[in-house]
Design a protein around this motif. Sequence first.
Motif, mmCIF file in Angstrom:
data_model
loop_
_atom_site.group_PDB
_atom_site.id
_atom_site.type_symbol
_atom_site.label_atom_id
_atom_site.label_comp_id
_atom_site.label_asym_id
_atom_site.label_seq_id
_atom_site.Cartn_x
_atom_site.Cartn_y
_atom_site.Cartn_z
ATOM 1 N N SER A 182 -8.176 31.217 -31.835
ATOM 2 C CA SER A 182 -8.673 30.110 -31.203
ATOM 3 C C SER A 182 -9.998 29.658 -32.146
ATOM 4 O O SER A 182 -11.090 30.102 -32.804
ATOM 5 C CB SER A 182 -9.429 30.496 -30.044
ATOM 6 O OG SER A 182 -8.281 30.908 -29.115
ATOM 7 N N ILE A 216 -12.816 26.931 -32.422
ATOM 8 C CA ILE A 216 -13.460 25.972 -31.251
ATOM 9 C C ILE A 216 -14.298 24.862 -32.088
ATOM 10 O O ILE A 216 -15.156 24.969 -32.950
ATOM 11 C CB ILE A 216 -14.267 27.111 -30.647
ATOM 12 C CG1 ILE A 216 -13.735 27.917 -29.735
ATOM 13 C CG2 ILE A 216 -15.418 25.924 -29.562
ATOM 14 C CD1 ILE A 216 -14.322 29.078 -29.292
ATOM 15 N N GLU A 275 -4.616 28.180 -32.248
ATOM 16 C CA GLU A 275 -4.877 27.274 -31.079
ATOM 17 C C GLU A 275 -6.430 26.807 -31.752
ATOM 18 O O GLU A 275 -7.115 27.055 -32.262
ATOM 19 C CB GLU A 275 -4.754 27.508 -29.843
ATOM 20 C CG GLU A 275 -6.178 28.497 -29.491
ATOM 21 C CD GLU A 275 -6.120 28.883 -27.914
ATOM 22 O OE1 GLU A 275 -5.321 28.603 -27.355
ATOM 23 O OE2 GLU A 275 -7.189 29.589 -27.439
ATOM 24 N N ILE A 293 -9.521 24.595 -29.807
ATOM 25 C CA ILE A 293 -10.147 24.055 -28.771
ATOM 26 C C ILE A 293 -11.291 23.063 -28.836
ATOM 27 O O ILE A 293 -12.252 23.316 -29.621
ATOM 28 C CB ILE A 293 -10.936 25.366 -28.075
ATOM 29 C CG1 ILE A 293 -10.087 26.609 -27.768
ATOM 30 C CG2 ILE A 293 -11.720 25.059 -26.644
ATOM 31 C CD1 ILE A 293 -8.928 26.420 -26.900
ATOM 32 N N GLY A 335 -16.334 26.084 -25.093
ATOM 33 C CA GLY A 335 -15.065 26.384 -26.061
ATOM 34 C C GLY A 335 -14.874 27.884 -25.672
ATOM 35 O O GLY A 335 -13.679 28.205 -25.988
ATOM 36 N N ALA A 378 -10.952 29.337 -24.774
ATOM 37 C CA ALA A 378 -10.405 30.029 -25.681
ATOM 38 C C ALA A 378 -9.556 31.191 -25.428
ATOM 39 O O ALA A 378 -9.926 31.879 -24.597
ATOM 40 C CB ALA A 378 -11.283 30.506 -26.892
ATOM 41 N N SER A 379 -8.205 31.545 -25.812
ATOM 42 C CA SER A 379 -7.399 32.370 -25.560
ATOM 43 C C SER A 379 -7.048 33.303 -26.615
ATOM 44 O O SER A 379 -6.403 34.336 -26.298
ATOM 45 C CB SER A 379 -5.889 32.029 -24.919
ATOM 46 O OG SER A 379 -5.167 31.220 -25.789
ATOM 47 N N LEU A 435 -11.793 34.440 -32.728
ATOM 48 C CA LEU A 435 -12.417 32.977 -32.436
ATOM 49 C C LEU A 435 -12.959 33.000 -33.858
ATOM 50 O O LEU A 435 -13.808 33.494 -34.413
ATOM 51 C CB LEU A 435 -13.133 33.296 -31.349
ATOM 52 C CG LEU A 435 -12.707 33.690 -30.132
ATOM 53 C CD1 LEU A 435 -13.210 35.160 -29.609
ATOM 54 C CD2 LEU A 435 -12.867 32.894 -28.730
ATOM 55 N N ARG A 480 -12.821 38.813 -29.820
ATOM 56 C CA ARG A 480 -13.148 38.544 -28.622
ATOM 57 C C ARG A 480 -13.555 39.573 -27.861
ATOM 58 O O ARG A 480 -14.304 39.171 -26.578
ATOM 59 C CB ARG A 480 -12.203 37.406 -27.901
ATOM 60 C CG ARG A 480 -10.944 38.385 -27.209
ATOM 61 C CD ARG A 480 -10.194 37.814 -26.258
ATOM 62 N NE ARG A 480 -10.497 36.998 -25.302
ATOM 63 C CZ ARG A 480 -10.769 35.667 -25.128
ATOM 64 N NH1 ARG A 480 -10.364 34.890 -26.100
ATOM 65 N NH2 ARG A 480 -11.478 35.152 -23.958
#
Length: 213
Positions: free
Chosen positions: A14, A16, A41, A43, A82, A86-87, A91, A163
């Motif tokens: 993720s 951010i 992804e 964010i 953020g 986030a998944s 990160l 994470r």
Amino acid sequence: MSPEKSAQARPRVSLICRSIGRAQLTQAMQSVSAQTYPSLEIILVDAAGTGLPDISAHSGNVPVIQVSKGQRYRRAQAANAGLDAASGEYLLFLDDDDWIAPEHIANLVGALEQQGQCRAAYSNTRKTDRDGEMTDSVFAEDYDPVLLMRDNYIPIHAMLFHRSLLTHNCRFDETFDIYEDWDFWLQLNQHTDFLHVDAETAFYREGGESETA
């Protein structure tokens, strides 16, 4: 293996982005869409509270999750918002006036997975002027936890972290208006050493709000 299956097999990252509506957001998002790492992804946090632009033309195939409460977030609040959205298993923060090289995330994830002990890794970072022209200044300090207590030598988008570190209640201190990223690194550093990847894959634009030393 198809690209779709390959992406699914890799841990999601993720990215951010706390956006205050800078024009350079386009370049930041293009640098994300150009990543060689397949499972990402974005964010996108509306830190200014003024609404977010449509970045679909610049984010490529990377899914975008928008976070907005319709009013301004302070910097640390935007970072925590953020994190909450986030998944990803990993990160990384990317402010809207900075950018990363195509191999940035692949390098950091690969380095962490090869050594298996550290849960955070960071690259070298080249400083640029306001127009994005390269300067002679490079953040390339080797990891030193004692030095980190004195100097913030890791720009925020240089660092990728797992994470699982968030389970130790590592959060951005929302009473801080500056140095919130430095404080966050110090929190993470209580639970893991940092792995320095000696490759220049992040670019930090002079004149932003970060207080990297």
